[in-house]
Scaffold this active site. Structure first.
Site, mmCIF file in Angstrom:
data_model
loop_
_atom_site.group_PDB
_atom_site.id
_atom_site.type_symbol
_atom_site.label_atom_id
_atom_site.label_comp_id
_atom_site.label_asym_id
_atom_site.label_seq_id
_atom_site.Cartn_x
_atom_site.Cartn_y
_atom_site.Cartn_z
ATOM 1 N NE ARG A 52 -6.378 -2.142 2.088
ATOM 2 C CZ ARG A 52 -7.263 -1.123 1.978
ATOM 3 N NH1 ARG A 52 -7.991 -0.736 1.359
ATOM 4 N NH2 ARG A 52 -7.492 -0.953 3.428
ATOM 5 C CG HIS A 58 4.037 1.254 3.469
ATOM 6 N ND1 HIS A 58 3.768 2.290 2.954
ATOM 7 C CD2 HIS A 58 3.362 0.811 4.630
ATOM 8 C CE1 HIS A 58 2.682 2.784 3.668
ATOM 9 N NE2 HIS A 58 2.277 1.787 4.441
ATOM 10 C CD GLN A 118 -1.001 0.033 3.815
ATOM 11 O OE1 GLN A 118 -1.346 1.054 4.271
ATOM 12 N NE2 GLN A 118 -1.584 -1.419 4.200
ATOM 13 C CG HIS A 136 -0.991 6.016 3.206
ATOM 14 N ND1 HIS A 136 -1.955 4.980 3.223
ATOM 15 C CD2 HIS A 136 0.120 5.570 4.215
ATOM 16 C CE1 HIS A 136 -1.548 4.056 3.988
ATOM 17 N NE2 HIS A 136 -0.398 4.229 4.486
ATOM 18 C CD GLU A 147 1.336 4.291 7.728
ATOM 19 O OE1 GLU A 147 0.259 4.844 7.814
ATOM 20 O OE2 GLU A 147 1.665 3.367 7.556
#
Length: 383
Positions: A263, A244, A99, A101, A132
């Site tokens: 994804r 990642h 995935q 972002h 993140e």
């Protein structure tokens, strides 16, 4: 205002552990279903609950009732009446999806387009980015960012599969976009034979992933990424556009408060390869491990280039006086070992925060101190 106990929500994703979060919280294990993430934040999908003398209240409701008092006037002015970060304890027993972002500007535009056109795929749940970081609590494995294309070419070529020659050629040319796109759009009818050929080649990582996701070309994309093994206390940073996947282990995760995930494979969930390719950053990530920086006795942090959050680790051995945390605004504390006491409760006594539990300090609580013996993580907005 004072510091209050905070109760989070456990999410039961299939890849979660039946022991890690339960054992952290002192509950019987194994649990009846997997426990993947303990959410500690104000995200509207699963807000944590603040335990106040006048009754429990969800954190998002509390913040909306008094943004300046809860967040601080500067944070409320910048981010609006919402906590801009989400803290989690993540426990992976099996691999998560491959995935990435979106960055802040793309997320804002994509969400607006999606809201204006009901015919578009529903890829975005909100208008925010989701960078993140994760700090390992146990030995932790992850795939994080692209490694050198020449190293990836050697790994793919070593499989000895003739049909992968175009992927090897693209990697030799440094063309990560073509290599990834070719693998993720591999013809459906040929996927299972391809992955079976990879298994026969004996690559250990590919074999592990294929055991969970047979016939998924993400098994091959994994070989293009840095395979990171963290010791407890080490951290990784996943910026926007970084491809990642977590493989296994338990850690404390801190991110911008978004649930936007694109994804590409290694999942039974919805995959949108075209949209994933739009948000990916096709650059080599030389070192995904994020070094810690000491900021005081028993206190360290990790420098991240976003305003949404900052994370501190506090280690206390019971011999030092109460330790002040160098963070302001709305703070969430989670204890991961021992038994710590945080700040002052409404009746003037410290809030007991044993392992696996959490506390919340609004901006109006001022500085907070931790005492006792153990290790805790403190999340806040970066000043």
């Amino acid at each position: 205002m004072s510091v209050y106990p905070l109760t989070g929500i456990v999410r039961p994703y299939a890849w979660g552990s039946r022991t890690s979060i339960a054992e952290l919280q002192g509950r019987p294990a194994p649990t009846g279903e997997p426990e993947a993430e303990l959410w500690l934040g104000a995200h509207p999908d699963d807000p944590a609950t603040v335990i106040r003398p006048d009754g429990p209240i969800t954190l998002d409701t509390l913040i909306a009732s008094d943004p300046a008092g809860q967040l601080g006037a500067d944070v409320a002015g910048e981010f609006g009446p919402r906590l801009p970060y989400l803290m989690k304890v993540l426990a992976a027993e099996s691999p998560l999806s491959l995935q990435a972002h979106p960055d802040a500007e793309y997320a804002k535009q994509a969400y607006a387009r999606q809201q204006a056109d009901p015919s578009l795929p529903r890829n975005y749940t909100d208008a925010y980015h989701k960078p993140e970081m994760l700090v390992a609590l146990t030995p932790f494995e992850a795939l994080c960012g692209f490694r050198s294309p020449s190293d990836s070419a050697a790994a793919i070529e070593a499989l000895g599969i003739p049909s992968l020659a175009p992927v090897v050629d693209a990697l030799r040319a440094g063309d990560l976009r073509t290599a990834v796109g070719t693998l993720l759009t591999w013809p459906d009818a040929d996927r299972k034979p391809l992955v079976e050929a990879v298994l026969e080649a004996g690559n250990e990582l590919a074999a592990r992933l294929a055991g969970h996701y047979p016939g998924d070309p993400g098994v091959l994309v994994a070989l293009l990424l840095n395979h990171v093994r963290l010791d407890p206390g080490q951290a990784i940073w996943m910026p926007a556009g970084n491809l990642h996947a977590y493989l296994r282990g338990t850690g404390v995760e801190l991110m911008a408060a978004s649930d936007n995930v694109l994804r590409g494979g290694l999942t039974p969930k919805r995959v949108d390869v075209d949209e994933l390719l739009r948000v990916l950053v096709f650059e080599v990530l030389d070192d995904p491990i994020l070094p810690a920086t000491p900021v005081g006795p028993g206190v360290e942090t990790w420098a991240v280039p976003v305003r949404d959050f900052v994370l501190y680790a506090v280690d206390l051995d019971g011999t030092r006086p109460p330790t002040e945390v160098p963070a302001h605004g709305a703070r969430i504390v989670v204890t991961v070992s021992g038994d710590l006491f945080v700040g002052q409760s409404v009746d003037g006594t410290p809030v007991d925060v044993p392992a696996g539990s959490a506390a919340y300090a609004p901006a109006s609580a001022g500085h907070i101190k931790l005492a006792g013996t153990g290790r805790a993580f403190v999340a806040a907005v970066r000043s």
